[in-house]
Design a protein around this motif. Structure first.
Motif, PDB file in Angstrom:
ATOM      1  N   ASP A  90     -67.527 -57.601  89.840  1.00 25.46           N
ATOM      2  CA  ASP A  90     -68.959 -57.388  89.674  1.00 25.46           C
ATOM      3  C   ASP A  90     -69.686 -58.696  89.372  1.00 25.46           C
ATOM      4  O   ASP A  90     -69.068 -59.748  89.202  1.00 25.46           O
ATOM      5  CB  ASP A  90     -69.223 -56.365  88.556  1.00 25.46           C
ATOM      6  CG  ASP A  90     -70.359 -55.414  88.900  1.00 25.46           C
ATOM      7  OD1 ASP A  90     -70.297 -54.236  88.512  1.00 25.46           O
ATOM      8  OD2 ASP A  90     -71.312 -55.857  89.579  1.00 25.46           O
ATOM      9  N   ILE A  91     -70.989 -58.600  89.252  1.00 26.30           N
ATOM     10  CA  ILE A  91     -71.840 -59.778  89.138  1.00 26.30           C
ATOM     11  C   ILE A  91     -71.547 -60.620  87.900  1.00 26.30           C
ATOM     12  O   ILE A  91     -71.683 -61.841  87.923  1.00 26.30           O
ATOM     13  CB  ILE A  91     -73.330 -59.363  89.192  1.00 26.30           C
ATOM     14  CG1 ILE A  91     -74.224 -60.593  89.222  1.00 26.30           C
ATOM     15  CG2 ILE A  91     -73.680 -58.500  88.003  1.00 26.30           C
ATOM     16  CD1 ILE A  91     -75.687 -60.278  89.226  1.00 26.30           C
ATOM     17  N   GLN A  92     -71.083 -59.960  86.808  1.00 30.39           N
ATOM     18  CA  GLN A  92     -70.790 -60.741  85.592  1.00 30.39           C
ATOM     19  C   GLN A  92     -69.647 -61.731  85.858  1.00 30.39           C
ATOM     20  O   GLN A  92     -69.585 -62.789  85.222  1.00 30.39           O
ATOM     21  CB  GLN A  92     -70.372 -59.842  84.427  1.00 30.39           C
ATOM     22  CG  GLN A  92     -71.446 -58.920  83.878  1.00 30.39           C
ATOM     23  CD  GLN A  92     -71.254 -57.513  84.363  1.00 30.39           C
ATOM     24  OE1 GLN A  92     -71.077 -57.287  85.555  1.00 30.39           O
ATOM     25  NE2 GLN A  92     -71.326 -56.557  83.461  1.00 30.39           N
TER      26      GLN A  92
ATOM     27  N   MET B   1     -71.066 -65.457  78.126  1.00 29.43           N
ATOM     28  CA  MET B   1     -71.560 -65.703  79.487  1.00 29.43           C
ATOM     29  C   MET B   1     -72.950 -65.121  79.663  1.00 29.43           C
ATOM     30  O   MET B   1     -73.176 -63.948  79.622  1.00 29.43           O
ATOM     31  CB  MET B   1     -70.584 -65.042  80.474  1.00 29.43           C
ATOM     32  CG  MET B   1     -71.028 -65.021  81.922  1.00 29.43           C
ATOM     33  SD  MET B   1     -72.052 -63.585  82.399  1.00 29.43           S
ATOM     34  CE  MET B   1     -71.055 -62.227  81.789  1.00 29.43           C
ATOM     35  N   THR B   2     -73.925 -65.975  79.750  1.00 27.12           N
ATOM     36  CA  THR B   2     -75.270 -65.495  80.057  1.00 27.12           C
ATOM     37  C   THR B   2     -75.642 -66.003  81.439  1.00 27.12           C
ATOM     38  O   THR B   2     -75.640 -65.254  82.391  1.00 27.12           O
ATOM     39  CB  THR B   2     -76.286 -66.018  79.027  1.00 27.12           C
ATOM     40  OG1 THR B   2     -76.226 -67.432  78.990  1.00 27.12           O
ATOM     41  CG2 THR B   2     -75.978 -65.475  77.651  1.00 27.12           C
ATOM     42  N   GLY B   3     -75.890 -67.284  81.510  1.00 26.42           N
ATOM     43  CA  GLY B   3     -76.173 -67.862  82.824  1.00 26.42           C
ATOM     44  C   GLY B   3     -77.479 -67.363  83.399  1.00 26.42           C
ATOM     45  O   GLY B   3     -78.111 -66.469  82.858  1.00 26.42           O
ATOM     46  N   ASP B   4     -77.886 -67.966  84.488  1.00 25.03           N
ATOM     47  CA  ASP B   4     -79.105 -67.527  85.158  1.00 25.03           C
ATOM     48  C   ASP B   4     -78.754 -66.396  86.107  1.00 25.03           C
ATOM     49  O   ASP B   4     -77.903 -66.539  86.978  1.00 25.03           O
ATOM     50  CB  ASP B   4     -79.716 -68.696  85.940  1.00 25.03           C
ATOM     51  CG  ASP B   4     -80.321 -69.716  85.000  1.00 25.03           C
ATOM     52  OD1 ASP B   4     -80.108 -70.918  85.218  1.00 25.03           O
ATOM     53  OD2 ASP B   4     -81.000 -69.291  84.043  1.00 25.03           O
ATOM     54  N   LEU B   5     -79.414 -65.286  85.948  1.00 24.98           N
ATOM     55  CA  LEU B   5     -79.172 -64.172  86.848  1.00 24.98           C
ATOM     56  C   LEU B   5     -79.809 -64.487  88.190  1.00 24.98           C
ATOM     57  O   LEU B   5     -80.881 -65.091  88.258  1.00 24.98           O
ATOM     58  CB  LEU B   5     -79.754 -62.888  86.242  1.00 24.98           C
ATOM     59  CG  LEU B   5     -79.080 -62.441  84.945  1.00 24.98           C
ATOM     60  CD1 LEU B   5     -79.839 -61.291  84.325  1.00 24.98           C
ATOM     61  CD2 LEU B   5     -77.635 -62.047  85.201  1.00 24.98           C
ATOM     62  N   VAL B  14     -82.965 -56.827  82.109  1.00 26.30           N
ATOM     63  CA  VAL B  14     -82.033 -57.262  81.060  1.00 26.30           C
ATOM     64  C   VAL B  14     -82.805 -57.689  79.810  1.00 26.30           C
ATOM     65  O   VAL B  14     -82.415 -57.378  78.688  1.00 26.30           O
ATOM     66  CB  VAL B  14     -81.124 -58.414  81.568  1.00 26.30           C
ATOM     67  CG1 VAL B  14     -80.402 -59.098  80.412  1.00 26.30           C
ATOM     68  CG2 VAL B  14     -80.107 -57.883  82.567  1.00 26.30           C
ATOM     69  N   GLN B  15     -83.927 -58.373  80.014  1.00 23.30           N
ATOM     70  CA  GLN B  15     -84.726 -58.798  78.861  1.00 23.30           C
ATOM     71  C   GLN B  15     -85.288 -57.596  78.115  1.00 23.30           C
ATOM     72  O   GLN B  15     -85.383 -57.591  76.884  1.00 23.30           O
ATOM     73  CB  GLN B  15     -85.854 -59.733  79.310  1.00 23.30           C
ATOM     74  CG  GLN B  15     -85.356 -61.147  79.580  1.00 23.30           C
ATOM     75  CD  GLN B  15     -86.483 -62.127  79.871  1.00 23.30           C
ATOM     76  OE1 GLN B  15     -87.656 -61.842  79.595  1.00 23.30           O
ATOM     77  NE2 GLN B  15     -86.141 -63.273  80.451  1.00 23.30           N
ATOM     78  N   GLN B  16     -85.677 -56.547  78.846  1.00 19.75           N
ATOM     79  CA  GLN B  16     -86.162 -55.338  78.189  1.00 19.75           C
ATOM     80  C   GLN B  16     -85.037 -54.694  77.365  1.00 19.75           C
ATOM     81  O   GLN B  16     -85.244 -54.284  76.229  1.00 19.75           O
ATOM     82  CB  GLN B  16     -86.697 -54.332  79.222  1.00 19.75           C
ATOM     83  CG  GLN B  16     -88.082 -54.659  79.745  1.00 19.75           C
ATOM     84  CD  GLN B  16     -89.154 -54.562  78.664  1.00 19.75           C
ATOM     85  OE1 GLN B  16     -88.985 -53.916  77.632  1.00 19.75           O
ATOM     86  NE2 GLN B  16     -90.272 -55.224  78.895  1.00 19.75           N
ATOM     87  N   MET B  17     -83.850 -54.626  77.944  1.00 19.43           N
ATOM     88  CA  MET B  17     -82.709 -54.041  77.223  1.00 19.43           C
ATOM     89  C   MET B  17     -82.425 -54.859  75.963  1.00 19.43           C
ATOM     90  O   MET B  17     -82.075 -54.328  74.928  1.00 19.43           O
ATOM     91  CB  MET B  17     -81.493 -54.029  78.159  1.00 19.43           C
ATOM     92  CG  MET B  17     -80.356 -53.142  77.706  1.00 19.43           C
ATOM     93  SD  MET B  17     -80.768 -51.373  77.643  1.00 19.43           S
ATOM     94  CE  MET B  17     -80.333 -50.878  79.326  1.00 19.43           C
ATOM     95  N   THR B  27     -74.323 -57.769  76.336  1.00 19.36           N
ATOM     96  CA  THR B  27     -74.359 -56.311  76.328  1.00 19.36           C
ATOM     97  C   THR B  27     -75.523 -55.799  77.163  1.00 19.36           C
ATOM     98  O   THR B  27     -75.391 -54.810  77.887  1.00 19.36           O
ATOM     99  CB  THR B  27     -74.485 -55.789  74.876  1.00 19.36           C
ATOM    100  OG1 THR B  27     -73.401 -56.306  74.111  1.00 19.36           O
ATOM    101  CG2 THR B  27     -74.436 -54.276  74.838  1.00 19.36           C
ATOM    102  N   SER B  28     -76.653 -56.485  77.075  1.00 15.17           N
ATOM    103  CA  SER B  28     -77.817 -56.071  77.861  1.00 15.17           C
ATOM    104  C   SER B  28     -77.506 -56.115  79.354  1.00 15.17           C
ATOM    105  O   SER B  28     -77.914 -55.223  80.100  1.00 15.17           O
ATOM    106  CB  SER B  28     -79.017 -56.985  77.560  1.00 15.17           C
ATOM    107  OG  SER B  28     -79.365 -56.915  76.195  1.00 15.17           O
ATOM    108  N   ILE B  29     -76.793 -57.148  79.796  1.00 11.03           N
ATOM    109  CA  ILE B  29     -76.423 -57.238  81.214  1.00 11.03           C
ATOM    110  C   ILE B  29     -75.503 -56.069  81.576  1.00 11.03           C
ATOM    111  O   ILE B  29     -75.690 -55.385  82.581  1.00 11.03           O
ATOM    112  CB  ILE B  29     -75.724 -58.586  81.521  1.00 11.03           C
ATOM    113  CG1 ILE B  29     -76.703 -59.752  81.361  1.00 11.03           C
ATOM    114  CG2 ILE B  29     -75.155 -58.585  82.940  1.00 11.03           C
ATOM    115  CD1 ILE B  29     -76.078 -61.132  81.508  1.00 11.03           C
TER     116      ILE B  29
END
Lengths: 205, 205
Positions: A90-92, B1-5, B14-17, B27-29
């Protein structure tokens, strides 16, 4: 503390929150009440973001990652090595591998792994489209970077068998990312299975 | 791992979550992708539950707990002791106290505690409505069951002062739930402040 909520409206919202993975009932109540305490426009902004995402999202026509355009930024980049395809769940995983700075090829996002227990078969994930890419694109290496689990390995072996049948006359290289001890870790703190694999798959210095 | 989506639509969702308390970016992702993998009707059911809750929810006109009706089931019950009012911060405290089976009075839900740092003053929570209840209803005891924190204590003392001024000519009893060691715990494992309070507030056997 769960208890019966005094409001059926609240109960329904909490149950919806509870459908999110890893979000238990107590947390669901806390998160739902946090939403309830916001203004109506804030709640609308929250909910609209998911509706908008669902309705308008694209999946890259080559690698099936999430994209706002028909072809994602990686697949459309001239500086990426289009001969090497890294297969991920998946994307992650795309984000994690991008973060290493150690990979300049392109990806193929399956959208899941084969898991009979969860009702996920090869037709439910992007297997056929991967095999199609081998016909259409000049791919010389496929790297499997799926979860190092039974489902991930099963998926890897299944797809590899299809590749061998389909591309028997080509010299396509198929590899899998290494299993071993994590950098910074020690043999005595590594689980036996991983440690055993690390010994079997040792590389010459 | 955040990175640029790779997708702005995904980034917004994701920002809303991420605005949910305790839900970090990773977790939001994960939660947002879980939603994305559902059908459109499932996502609509998810979002509609919060919109419906926000638009249609009631707060009990006596105690301000969440209710589908103008008066909640506790306040409208004939078997509850209407002379005793337990003041709590929010609905989860009502549920927790109901679960003890040790309380048969009614409640008053403030909807928060006084917290200057968070911009929450007495006018932002249900203080005036509590004082009004003392005029309108035959209340003989008020029990404060707010968080045992600085903000909770401040709120308790503030409201108590208002009660003493307003009800100076009545015999209203005002109490606060006990601080002490938890049942099953031991003195050596209890923090010093709680243990000190437990000694000061000892009760005769």
């Amino acid at each position: 503390m769960t208890g019966d909520l005094p409001s059926e409206l609240l109960e329904q919202a909490v149950q919806q929150m509870n459908t999110l993975p890893g979000i238990g009932r107590k947390t669901s109540i806390r998160l739902t009440l946090n939403l309830l305490r916001r203004s109506e426009s804030e709640v609308e902004a929250f909910t609209n973001s998911f509706l908008k995402l669902k309705k308008e999202v694209h999946f890259c026509r080559y690698c099936h990652t999430i994209s706002d355009t028909e072809v994602c930024s990686i697949c459309s980049s001239h500086s990426r090595d289009k001969h090497t395809v890294c297969v991920v769940e998946d994307i992650q995983d795309v984000l994690a591998i991008e973060n290493t700075g150690q990979y300049n090829g392109v990806y193929h996002v399956l959208g899941g792994v084969i898991s009979p227990m969860d009702g996920v078969g090869p037709k439910d994930i992007e297997v056929d489209s991967l095999l199609q890419r081998l016909n259409n694109e000049p791919v010389t290496e496929i790297i499997f970077a799926l979860p190092a689990t039974m489902e991930g390995d099963t998926t890897c072996f299944f797809i590899n068998r299809q590749i061998q049948e389909q591309a028997a006359d080509t010299n396509i290289k198929v590899s899998q990312i290494a299993r071993g001890i994590a950098v910074g870790n020690e043999p005595q703190y590594t689980d036996e299975i991983t440690l055993g694999r690390a010994i079997l798959n040792r590389h010459t210095l």
